[in-house]
Write an enzyme that holds these catalytic residues in place. Structure first.
Site, short mmCIF file in Angstrom:
data_model
loop_
_atom_site.label_atom_id
_atom_site.label_comp_id
_atom_site.label_asym_id
_atom_site.label_seq_id
_atom_site.Cartn_x
_atom_site.Cartn_y
_atom_site.Cartn_z
N GLU A 109 49.84 63.52 -10.34
CA GLU A 109 50.82 62.38 -10.40
C GLU A 109 50.67 61.15 -11.03
O GLU A 109 49.55 60.79 -10.53
CB GLU A 109 51.69 62.44 -8.99
CG GLU A 109 52.40 63.82 -8.35
CD GLU A 109 52.87 63.41 -7.12
OE1 GLU A 109 53.88 64.34 -6.81
OE2 GLU A 109 52.56 62.83 -6.25
N CYS B 20 51.16 53.96 -13.10
CA CYS B 20 49.95 53.92 -12.10
C CYS B 20 49.43 55.15 -12.36
O CYS B 20 50.20 56.34 -12.02
CB CYS B 20 50.71 53.86 -10.33
SG CYS B 20 49.67 54.10 -9.38
N CYS C 92 41.36 63.61 -3.31
CA CYS C 92 40.26 62.36 -3.18
C CYS C 92 39.34 62.56 -1.96
O CYS C 92 39.63 63.42 -1.07
CB CYS C 92 41.02 61.05 -2.97
SG CYS C 92 39.81 59.68 -2.67
N CYS D 111 46.21 57.80 3.86
CA CYS D 111 46.62 58.14 2.32
C CYS D 111 46.67 59.78 2.40
O CYS D 111 46.07 60.39 2.66
CB CYS D 111 45.29 57.68 1.66
SG CYS D 111 45.57 58.09 -0.07
N SER E 112 41.42 50.03 -9.27
CA SER E 112 41.27 49.58 -7.98
C SER E 112 40.08 50.26 -7.34
O SER E 112 39.68 51.26 -7.78
CB SER E 112 42.52 50.13 -6.97
OG SER E 112 42.42 51.57 -7.07
N CYS F 35 53.01 53.35 -2.57
CA CYS F 35 51.37 53.43 -1.97
C CYS F 35 51.03 54.39 -0.92
O CYS F 35 51.53 54.26 0.09
CB CYS F 35 51.11 51.99 -2.00
SG CYS F 35 49.22 51.64 -1.43
#
Length: 347
Positions: free
Chosen positions: A92, A105, A112, A119, A189, A330
């Site tokens: 996404e 973004c 991950c 998250c 980041s 976020c």
């Protein structure tokens, strides 16, 4: 045998391809121009390259651009785009428009492996690293591609865990032969993967954002397992080794959790930790996710936390939440359902 994608290749890689195919050296620059400035999706559009060479290229390569599958739009104008990777998995990207900026973004991985407690992407687990082309495809395959002013590598995945492909994407975005963006329009980041962070600092001029979330080691370990490998003090010591100059920015991302990391003592320890590093802090409201004990701090607490930091001369902002109603804010990006179903009908 499937054909390789040309989109996502650096100029040097394209030069090697042209040499291998017996084409004149100047064809490489022409190809880069068509791929990254004109953003064509088929070889026949490359009219200044001979038909013979176009035929040779199409026999062994594809352009490699893919359209998004679905888009969701928030009440605040944020859009979330769903893409399928070449391995039939999902990522996404979030488009965040504001009065002065049009920010995208982008994701750097499918899922991950870092396992941060707060998250959604981390709860999905890790499936694969994105290729350079798959990272850049998020930029060029949305309707707003020509309106974009800023790019943040803050989507799915840990960019520094896929550093080689991320660095190649930055080279293409910022090179004269590529998209020719200023690196000051880009923010990458990391949660603090030090070896890759060094490579990024030394070989790129883009801004750097560090996900911090607690100044205390033991608490940060509970929130972010990476603290066991690269303690935040080591991250800070690494940053102090470099001169970032006035134009390049370091920022710290700090998600605020009610009763966990939002006390005045946390703010004061944060100031101590940041001593010697010229950076700003972005305070971020936590968006609840399933199967976590965490809840978000109140607006009043966040404002007080900001005041404590500002009293110590730390530049602090409370980042406005965007796209929460479509799970684009976020920490909310996740394609676990898409991965499990291998279809997008419920998106």
């Amino acid at each position: 045998m499937s054909k390789q994608a040309l989109f996502g290749k650096t100029l040097n890689e394209i030069k090697d391809i042209c040499k291998e195919l017996g084409m004149p050296a100047f064809v490489a620059k022409q190809l880069a121009d068509w791929l990254y400035k004109k953003k064509v999706s088929e070889f026949d559009s490359m009219v200044n390259i001979s038909k013979k060479n176009r035929a040779i290229l199409s026999e062994q390569y594809i352009i490699g651009l893919t359209n998004y599958n679905k888009v969701q739009e928030s009440v605040d104008g944020t859009k979330k785009y769903l893409f399928t990777t070449v391995s039939n998995q999902f990522i996404e990207a979030a488009y965040i428009p504001s009065e002065n900026r049009k920010t995208l973004c982008v994701s750097s991985q499918v899922g991950c492996k870092m396992g941060c407690l707060f998250c959604m992407t981390g709860k999905q687990g890790f499936q694969k690293n994105l290729t350079t082309g798959e990272i850049l495809n998020q930029m060029v395959s949305i309707p707003e591609t020509d309106e974009l002013t800023n790019l943040v590598y803050m989507g799915m995945g840990e960019p520094m865990d896929n550093i080689d492909e991320v660095m190649k994407s930055l080279e293409i975005i910022t090179s004269d032969w590529g998209f020719a963006w200023s690196p000051r329009r880009i923010n990458v980041s990391t949660i603090g993967v030090i070896p890759a962070m060094r490579k990024f600092i030394e070989e790129s001029e883009a801004h750097l954002a560090i996900s911090l979330h607690s100044p205390y080691n033991e608490q940060r370990k509970e929130l972010m397992p990476i603290e066991n490998v690269y303690p935040i003090e080591q991250v800070m010591d690494t940053l102090k080794e470099y001169d970032f100059g006035r134009q390049r920015r370091i920022s710290f991302e700090y998600i605020m959790f009610d009763g966990v990391n939002d006390s005045p003592e946390h703010a004061k320890e944060l100031v101590r930790l940041m001593s010697g590093v010229n950076a700003r802090i972005n305070l971020i409201k936590f968006h609840p996710i399933p199967d976590t004990p965490l809840t978000g701090s109140s607006d009043v607490v966040m404002e007080h936390f900001k005041e404590v930091l500002e009293q110590k001369k730390v530049i602090t902002t409370i980042r406005k939440s965007r796209g929460e109603d479509i799970y684009a804010a976020c920490g909310l990006l996740s394609t676990k359902k898409m991965l499990e179903k291998n279809q997008d009908k419920d998106y």
